[in-house]
Scaffold this active site. Structure first.
Site, PDB file in Angstrom:
ATOM      1  N   ASP A 135     -13.265  -5.449  -3.473  1.00 20.84           N
ATOM      2  CA  ASP A 135     -12.003  -6.565  -3.308  1.00 20.84           C
ATOM      3  C   ASP A 135     -11.846  -7.027  -2.271  1.00 20.84           C
ATOM      4  O   ASP A 135     -11.210  -7.392  -1.741  1.00 20.84           O
ATOM      5  CB  ASP A 135     -11.611  -6.539  -4.533  1.00 20.84           C
ATOM      6  CG  ASP A 135     -12.705  -6.782  -6.459  1.00 20.84           C
ATOM      7  OD1 ASP A 135     -13.781  -8.085  -6.049  1.00 20.84           O
ATOM      8  OD2 ASP A 135     -12.077  -6.128  -7.144  1.00 20.84           O
TER       9      ASP A 135
ATOM     10  N   THR B  87     -13.040   0.217  -3.226  1.00 20.84           N
ATOM     11  CA  THR B  87     -13.319  -1.309  -4.291  1.00 20.84           C
ATOM     12  C   THR B  87     -13.639  -2.528  -3.167  1.00 20.84           C
ATOM     13  O   THR B  87     -13.635  -2.730  -1.843  1.00 20.84           O
ATOM     14  CB  THR B  87     -11.838  -1.412  -4.920  1.00 20.84           C
ATOM     15  OG1 THR B  87     -12.527  -3.725  -4.961  1.00 20.84           O
ATOM     16  CG2 THR B  87     -10.710  -1.512  -3.210  1.00 20.84           C
TER      17      THR B  87
ATOM     18  N   ARG C 290     -30.331 -20.930  -1.645  1.00 23.92           N
ATOM     19  CA  ARG C 290     -31.163 -21.605  -1.038  1.00 23.92           C
ATOM     20  C   ARG C 290     -32.005 -22.728  -0.955  1.00 23.92           C
ATOM     21  O   ARG C 290     -31.902 -23.365  -0.381  1.00 23.92           O
ATOM     22  CB  ARG C 290     -30.238 -20.597   0.589  1.00 23.92           C
ATOM     23  CG  ARG C 290     -30.064 -22.293   1.898  1.00 23.92           C
ATOM     24  CD  ARG C 290     -28.888 -23.470   2.227  1.00 23.92           C
ATOM     25  NE  ARG C 290     -27.704 -22.751   2.091  1.00 23.92           N
ATOM     26  CZ  ARG C 290     -27.032 -24.013   1.483  1.00 23.92           C
ATOM     27  NH1 ARG C 290     -26.656 -25.010   1.624  1.00 23.92           N
ATOM     28  NH2 ARG C 290     -25.731 -23.445   2.532  1.00 23.92           N
TER      29      ARG C 290
ATOM     30  N   ASP D  94      -6.119   0.231  -6.394  1.00 27.59           N
ATOM     31  CA  ASP D  94      -4.397   0.014  -6.958  1.00 27.59           C
ATOM     32  C   ASP D  94      -3.624   1.057  -7.940  1.00 27.59           C
ATOM     33  O   ASP D  94      -3.469   1.483  -7.898  1.00 27.59           O
ATOM     34  CB  ASP D  94      -4.312  -1.426  -7.054  1.00 27.59           C
ATOM     35  CG  ASP D  94      -3.606  -2.146  -6.202  1.00 27.59           C
ATOM     36  OD1 ASP D  94      -3.781  -1.374  -4.360  1.00 27.59           O
ATOM     37  OD2 ASP D  94      -3.804  -3.598  -5.835  1.00 27.59           O
TER      38      ASP D  94
ATOM     39  N   SER E 185      -6.146   3.524  -9.218  1.00 29.21           N
ATOM     40  CA  SER E 185      -5.879   5.148  -9.090  1.00 29.21           C
ATOM     41  C   SER E 185      -4.766   5.233  -8.051  1.00 29.21           C
ATOM     42  O   SER E 185      -4.280   6.612  -8.748  1.00 29.21           O
ATOM     43  CB  SER E 185      -7.571   5.194  -7.954  1.00 29.21           C
ATOM     44  OG  SER E 185      -7.880   4.150  -9.033  1.00 29.21           O
TER      45      SER E 185
ATOM     46  N   ARG F   9     -11.912   4.366 -16.899  1.00 29.36           N
ATOM     47  CA  ARG F   9     -10.303   4.692 -17.333  1.00 29.36           C
ATOM     48  C   ARG F   9     -10.053   6.036 -18.299  1.00 29.36           C
ATOM     49  O   ARG F   9     -10.696   6.115 -19.314  1.00 29.36           O
ATOM     50  CB  ARG F   9     -10.603   2.923 -18.001  1.00 29.36           C
ATOM     51  CG  ARG F   9     -10.339   1.488 -17.217  1.00 29.36           C
ATOM     52  CD  ARG F   9     -10.547   0.687 -18.172  1.00 29.36           C
ATOM     53  NE  ARG F   9     -11.386  -0.197 -16.961  1.00 29.36           N
ATOM     54  CZ  ARG F   9     -11.706  -0.681 -15.743  1.00 29.36           C
ATOM     55  NH1 ARG F   9      -9.715  -0.498 -15.550  1.00 29.36           N
ATOM     56  NH2 ARG F   9     -11.779  -1.908 -14.929  1.00 29.36           N
ATOM     57  N   SER F  10      -9.417   5.714 -17.767  1.00 25.60           N
ATOM     58  CA  SER F  10      -8.248   6.864 -18.767  1.00 25.60           C
ATOM     59  C   SER F  10      -7.020   6.385 -19.456  1.00 25.60           C
ATOM     60  O   SER F  10      -6.154   6.242 -18.894  1.00 25.60           O
ATOM     61  CB  SER F  10      -8.089   7.911 -17.489  1.00 25.60           C
ATOM     62  OG  SER F  10      -7.057   9.256 -18.788  1.00 25.60           O
TER      63      SER F  10
ATOM     64  N   ARG G   6     -11.420 -11.766  -8.430  1.00 28.03           N
ATOM     65  CA  ARG G   6     -10.322 -11.950  -9.469  1.00 28.03           C
ATOM     66  C   ARG G   6      -8.919 -12.502  -9.004  1.00 28.03           C
ATOM     67  O   ARG G   6      -8.442 -13.641  -9.143  1.00 28.03           O
ATOM     68  CB  ARG G   6      -9.949 -11.020 -10.932  1.00 28.03           C
ATOM     69  CG  ARG G   6     -10.265 -11.596 -12.055  1.00 28.03           C
ATOM     70  CD  ARG G   6     -10.252 -10.311 -13.344  1.00 28.03           C
ATOM     71  NE  ARG G   6     -11.035  -9.555 -13.698  1.00 28.03           N
ATOM     72  CZ  ARG G   6     -12.163 -10.030 -14.364  1.00 28.03           C
ATOM     73  NH1 ARG G   6     -12.232 -11.021 -14.702  1.00 28.03           N
ATOM     74  NH2 ARG G   6     -13.507  -9.641 -14.513  1.00 28.03           N
TER      75      ARG G   6
ATOM     76  N   GLY H 207     -12.524   0.629 -10.753  1.00 25.27           N
ATOM     77  CA  GLY H 207     -14.259   0.410 -10.171  1.00 25.27           C
ATOM     78  C   GLY H 207     -15.284   0.819  -9.492  1.00 25.27           C
ATOM     79  O   GLY H 207     -14.487   1.079  -7.858  1.00 25.27           O
TER      80      GLY H 207
ATOM     81  N   ASP I 252      -8.938  -5.729  -2.014  1.00 25.01           N
ATOM     82  CA  ASP I 252      -7.723  -6.492  -1.721  1.00 25.01           C
ATOM     83  C   ASP I 252      -6.234  -4.858  -1.648  1.00 25.01           C
ATOM     84  O   ASP I 252      -5.690  -5.413  -2.412  1.00 25.01           O
ATOM     85  CB  ASP I 252      -7.310  -6.962  -2.991  1.00 25.01           C
ATOM     86  CG  ASP I 252      -8.630  -5.665  -4.314  1.00 25.01           C
ATOM     87  OD1 ASP I 252      -8.656  -4.604  -3.888  1.00 25.01           O
ATOM     88  OD2 ASP I 252      -8.216  -6.570  -5.526  1.00 25.01           O
TER      89      ASP I 252
END
Lengths: 328, 328, 328, 328
Positions: free
Chosen positions: B132, B130, B159, B107, B109, B76-77, B176, B15, B134
């Site tokens: 995220d 990324t 708001r 991760d 990659s 993606r591959s 996720r 991503g 993470d």
């Protein structure tokens, strides 16, 4: 055993910065969470002297986490520099039942707090609020991250017009004594050269660098200059100097000015403000005093106010090298 | 003695995230600074297999430091998961004279890079890109800070309308498996409650919290929910559940979606990208391989790719408490 | 001769939109300028029924010109649809000395105002406030310009990730009955195709257009879809349909949702709000009633409320052709 | 019967403005739509003289609709003011097979186009691109709406710090001969006073207004000043004058400068650019020449270039009154 804190006063002092409101909100709500009362003190130490106070509950700080400026306002106070002024201030706090103080501001504000503490043994905790990031004991001051984004956003706009016209721009950013904003925003904006107070690049090197930049095929260039750069010329003199020595350059100047102090705080500054506010109040509850809360090495920590005032927040010299490489 | 690196290949994979372009720029210019050649590999590992390469000099990356997305594209591959695919990729690199690889991604990659290295003893360095956050071994991944600002900016807008109508909003944000975005943007946006994958708040606690929020005089509320929250209902089911149990609430749902991945990177992400790119290339030059560069405790450090992949980037649990206090 | 207006009531009703606060400010200050009193009515017609009023002077509206939402809040009122509800509301206005009303809202709000006027001969003036731009008698409703910028800003971010991954995005924007937002923001964001309620493009044409777009060498595509498009499928069904028929496309969906209603108003919306507020109050002073103020052909004009309600704000069909040409 | 247009040349000239890229894109794609070739001419008339051309197809203008600046660059050309220069330019166009010209720029650029047409009977069409909105024949020039948002966004930030410190700010905005930006952005930003070239407010009135503002309870004030205001003092002299006469005021100055010319265009400017580009090319196809396309009274219209150059784009004096009322 520390005396029990029942009522905390919070004030903002010195130049305002984005995130101060988020910090006020955090102080107020942390007090409420721990069933402690909280009052807001208007216009910094001056409002303390004038008794310009307001009770604050968790709903008093609704919808301010994202607002620039400070709802408690800020001001300089000449009177607070006198023992009489501080005496009045202390009397007002005692009368209002306030037994601890959170000061959101910079060096000067912390110095005021430290003197106040030494005279009246009054618990004081500092939260670093300034866009300049020039305070020892924290890697990030409140408002610094937001100011960087503001500066970078402005320079992105300037870059549009610079590259349309193949021009050189000198952009002056805040930082009388500290180059943090210039150095980081300069790298972020892809500046070809960065002038800061901590480092005397020298006029020759500047000319040399601009010539290389032209030779390397760059059609436009941005030089970011901190207010207090070491080069000893103001930004308009610098323009004249460069135009005299490099007539191939058409130089424009932009002084970003006070807008750098305003704006809705970044997420980083809001989270930082929230964390520092919690730590400040809970440290007071634990009986601590005369510390500044800060974020260093990813952790919220305490630094003695005295150190925070005396220490120097050094720039990361590795960034000078990164800037150099990036302008290849 | 390490073999001398003469040509570095750089790719983005997985991503995309804001700051990837700034990292590509940094890799390319650091190579140029050290007189090393550089090629860009399009569409991640798939482009490596297809030999979709482009020579890149310092001027190839002009004016991208502030652009979202990735000029090298990502994909993606499936083929790279096969030994045949990786063989083709390696042949292409060898043919092109590339002798080291910088992989910007997450991760998955890095896992690809590690396998590639183990098969061909090919030097690989990872840069965590990324939104995220993470990835173990860095406190900040590229794009995370920008995504936080995007989310907070969106919720600020929500708001406005929430408080005009005294409504409750459920805002779903990316994440996720990791609650970093939800937790930090939730605090930044002043969310009343935050649901994340790492923590099962429980439905009762959510109802309870919403009731308290109403009772405390709040007229509107925001609940920030990570995609992968533990509560076991998707955001629309959650809306139905809350409306069934708390009929006084008029709930609206907003799923922020892919815009979180885009946008001009924040200054923080641009500087981070610049620093990590320098470190990645210079580490390769020093003969290192199989590391990820990252920023931890205010320092640029190396973490073995294997650890980066296996480790878990824990949320700061203290932030859960801060969130709790802030919603007083 | 018209009766002299001494006190104006102002309310916001229906969905909120950016610029409503600027309009409230304008009404309040125009009253002050003409030495007329002004009260704010909270939560639209419901607050009128409940007597939820507040005196407003020029300082009550400080620092709101740039705030999204409405400080007077908005609400639906079932009770106001009954003669009894309206009677109560009228009694409250009379008791408070209010002798004219400014209603900021959309069609439904104007209908309420018109009925109220017909029953009590109470002067009413409307200001069009809705992001949908679907009101006859004005080329721009308050909040529309801001919403366009919000949408375009979001799609710019989505475009970053779309082109990094060569993806097709379906972006749903507000507009149940009107395609103004989809059409203008679609052109602004460079959408390849735009689906609106006013025009049945047909599924075949959509597929055809997407195929041509791919063939023409575009690597990513954005389709902007109004909530109420004519094509008869919701955005997720549309995704399934396209993926079934054009397997070469990897489709993602983004529903922008309520953030479109919030945010700091654009300069255009702030100036428009200021102008319309002045005109509304001054028209009441001149003895006029039952008009909506609007901007058409660069002039502030009055349209009878009845026309404003019954008329239809047509899209500019020339824009469909412009969109077509732009996606060449 | 008009000669058939087979190849259009497009250039940007004069100060750049946001939306120029969107206009280039529109011209290029409208040509493609009508099966006409298109070339881009770099650096305005200077590039025409130097034959600095580039073939442009619909994919040449991918992903520029949202970019500030101009990909074709802009420059002043002294040489084009000579018959010899224009002769060279014409020769180059003929050699390249170009048989019509679209000039995106302001007054000066249109004058150049008109002379060129008169000498070589070469079809020329103008698109008004300047942030100043000072061109007769259109209610909005390209970039004006974006510049207004940029200015208002900056002043919102300045307002944060102004009200934190109860300060008076003088903000200088662009507009040497035209007050459109100052007047509209001033109203949008809630300025207490606005100084423009078209109107001599007088120093007494300014002092009077500032005193009233203070008396009315406003804690901070913003005065927006066009570069070319009539008051005959520059913004720093004005600061000194006001501080000398109203010592209760602590005045700060901010000169917004060139960032006003940059940035991603607003949706309004992007749609306007798209519409004007279509009209310009299709008018050339219809055999028209020497017109400027513009938007007036909500319609795209043509104005003879001669009129566009000689006419004056008056400010809307009603806005002066609105500004006055808003600062109550």
């Amino acid at each position: 055993m520390p005396k029990t804190i029942k009522k905390v006063g919070v004030l903002t002092s010195g130049g305002d910065s984005p995130g101060m409101n988020a910090a006020i909100r955090s102080v107020v709500r942390t007090c409420a969470y721990h069933n402690i009362e909280c009052i807001g003190i208007y216009r910094g130490y001056q409002g303390m002297i004038e008794g310009d106070f307001k009770e604050m509950g968790p709903r008093s700080v609704n919808n301010i986490v994202n607002k620039g400026g400070t709802i408690l306002k800020s001001a300089r106070s000449v009177e607070f520099r006198t023992p009489e002024g501080r005496k009045k201030a202390h009397d007002n706090l005692v009368k209002a039942g306030v037994d601890a103080l959170v000061v959101i501001g910079g060096d000067g504000s912390f110095t005021g707090g430290l003197i106040f503490n030494s005279e009246f043994d009054f618990p004081v905790m500092g939260i670093p609020g300034t866009i300049d990031n020039d305070i020892y004991g924290t890697s990030f001051t409140l408002g610094y991250d937001t100011a960087l984004n503001t500066v970078v956003d402005c320079i992105d706009k300037i870059r549009d017009t610079a590259s349309s016209h193949n021009r050189l721009f000198f952009v002056e950013v805040m930082g009388r004594d500290a180059g943090h904003i210039a150095l980081n925003a300069g790298i972020g904006a892809g500046a070809e050269e960065i002038l800061i107070p901590e480092e005397d690049l020298g006029l020759d090197r500047l000319l040399d660098s601009l010539q290389k930049s032209k030779a390397s095929g760059k059609s436009s260039s941005i030089v970011v200059i901190a207010e207090g750069d070491k080069i000893g010329k103001n930004v308009f003199e610098l323009k004249d100097y460069v135009e005299a020595n490099l007539p191939e350059y058409d130089v424009r100047v932009s002084v970003l000015g006070h807008m750098q102090r305003g704006g809705s705080p970044s997420c980083f500054d809001r989270v930082l403000a929230s964390r520092l506010g919690v730590k400040a109040v809970e440290s007071l509850i634990e009986g601590k005093s005369n510390y500044m809360v800060g974020l260093r090495e990813d952790k919220v920590i305490l630094t003695p106010l005295e150190q925070a005032i005396k220490g120097k927040s050094e720039i990361d010299r590795e960034l000078l090298r990164v800037s150099d490489i990036m302008s290849t």
